[in-house]
Design a protein around this motif. Structure first.
Motif, short mmCIF file in Angstrom:
data_model
loop_
_atom_site.label_atom_id
_atom_site.label_comp_id
_atom_site.label_asym_id
_atom_site.label_seq_id
_atom_site.Cartn_x
_atom_site.Cartn_y
_atom_site.Cartn_z
N LYS A 178 -19.28 -59.05 -116.06
CA LYS A 178 -19.57 -58.80 -117.48
C LYS A 178 -19.41 -60.08 -118.29
O LYS A 178 -20.29 -60.44 -119.10
CB LYS A 178 -18.65 -57.71 -118.01
CG LYS A 178 -18.76 -57.49 -119.51
CD LYS A 178 -17.75 -56.45 -119.99
CE LYS A 178 -17.83 -56.30 -121.52
NZ LYS A 178 -16.83 -55.30 -122.01
N SER A 215 -17.78 -47.99 -115.26
CA SER A 215 -16.36 -47.67 -115.19
C SER A 215 -16.18 -46.18 -114.91
O SER A 215 -17.09 -45.37 -115.09
CB SER A 215 -15.66 -48.03 -116.50
OG SER A 215 -16.18 -47.25 -117.56
N ARG A 228 -16.77 -55.80 -111.75
CA ARG A 228 -17.48 -55.39 -112.97
C ARG A 228 -17.10 -56.25 -114.16
O ARG A 228 -17.97 -56.73 -114.90
CB ARG A 228 -17.20 -53.92 -113.26
CG ARG A 228 -17.91 -53.41 -114.52
CD ARG A 228 -17.71 -51.91 -114.68
NE ARG A 228 -16.32 -51.53 -114.76
CZ ARG A 228 -15.60 -51.60 -115.89
NH1 ARG A 228 -16.15 -52.05 -116.99
NH2 ARG A 228 -14.33 -51.22 -115.88
N ALA A 231 -20.31 -54.68 -108.95
CA ALA A 231 -20.29 -55.07 -110.37
C ALA A 231 -21.22 -54.22 -111.21
O ALA A 231 -21.01 -54.08 -112.43
CB ALA A 231 -20.67 -56.55 -110.50
N SER A 232 -22.24 -53.62 -110.60
CA SER A 232 -23.21 -52.82 -111.35
C SER A 232 -22.77 -51.37 -111.55
O SER A 232 -23.40 -50.63 -112.29
CB SER A 232 -24.56 -52.84 -110.63
OG SER A 232 -24.48 -52.18 -109.37
#
Length: 226
Positions: free
Chosen positions: A100, A133, A96, A129-130
């Motif tokens: 970013k 958090s 992630r 990554a999508s």
């Protein structure tokens, strides 16, 4: 040929890196070429704040460290400037954050990855990554749990205001459009007050026959005796 001392030092570096990577939930191999000093500093600061490990390592060292963990087939990806990012706590953290800053700076990119001790393809890395958090996910969960309660409170408040505006005593009155109960009770009382004078006016009519009987009485008394 390197001296035994140098070889031993490199061997120790490989062993230390392998030990650091051993319990990683995920590892990202990224291309950092083209970053300015300011961009690299900003990215590293953000990584440290999120407790993400990040190191620029020679490709030969990375290959041997991964091989020590039983991970092979990275020779093609480990060419050119390559950095390693990994987390032992959160499987989505490294993908992630690297993604970013790759999107932000338009210079870095994910080259390969490892997830749960296995080499992962780019579809897997992009999918990880999508994912938001954990803080964002917790916030979304809490919002979804309290939304029905919040929605109900807003609805009840709106209904209360509507009832007040329309003078409705109950929700049923509001839905049916019925007039307020106090207005309905007042109508019979007014009808009784209106009818009362009519009943009083009828009383003299009932006394009229008695007056006629009194008028006839003197005529009978004036009749002479035979």
């Amino acid at each position: 040929m390197p001296s035994p001392k140098i070889l031993e030092a490199k061997k120790q570096i490989v062993e230390d890196l392998a030990n650091e990577l051993r319990d990683a939930k995920s590892i990202v191999l990224s291309n950092y070429q083209g970053l300015t000093v300011a961009q690299d500093t900003e990215m590293r600061t953000a990584f440290r704040k999120e407790a993400l490990n990040y190191r620029v390592v020679k490709n030969t060292i990375s290959i041997r460290a991964l091989e020590a963990l039983g991970l092979t087939g990275f020779e093609e990806e480990l060419t050119g400037p390559t950095a390693l990012a990994w987390s032992k706590e959160d499987v989505v953290l490294a993908p992630r954050l690297v993604k970013k800053y790759a999107d932000q700076f338009k210079k870095t990119s994910i080259k390969a990855g490892v997830v749960d001790g296995k080499k992962a393809d780019m579809n897997t890395m992009n999918a990880l990554a999508s994912i938001p958090s954990m803080e964002v996910l917790y916030g979304q969960l809490v919002s979804s749990l309290i939304f029905p309660v919040t929605s109900l409170a807003m609805t009840l408040n709106a209904m209360a205001k509507k009832m007040e505006e329309n003078g409705a005593a109950t929700v049923a009155d509001l839905v049916s459009g019925a007039a307020p109960a106090k207005v309905e009770e007042a109508a019979p009382a007014e009808a009784v007050e209106t009818a009362a004078p009519a009943e009083k006016a009828a009383e003299p009519a009932e006394e009229a026959p008695a007056a006629a009987e009194k008028a006839e009485a003197p005529a009978e008394e004036a009749k002479p005796e035979a």
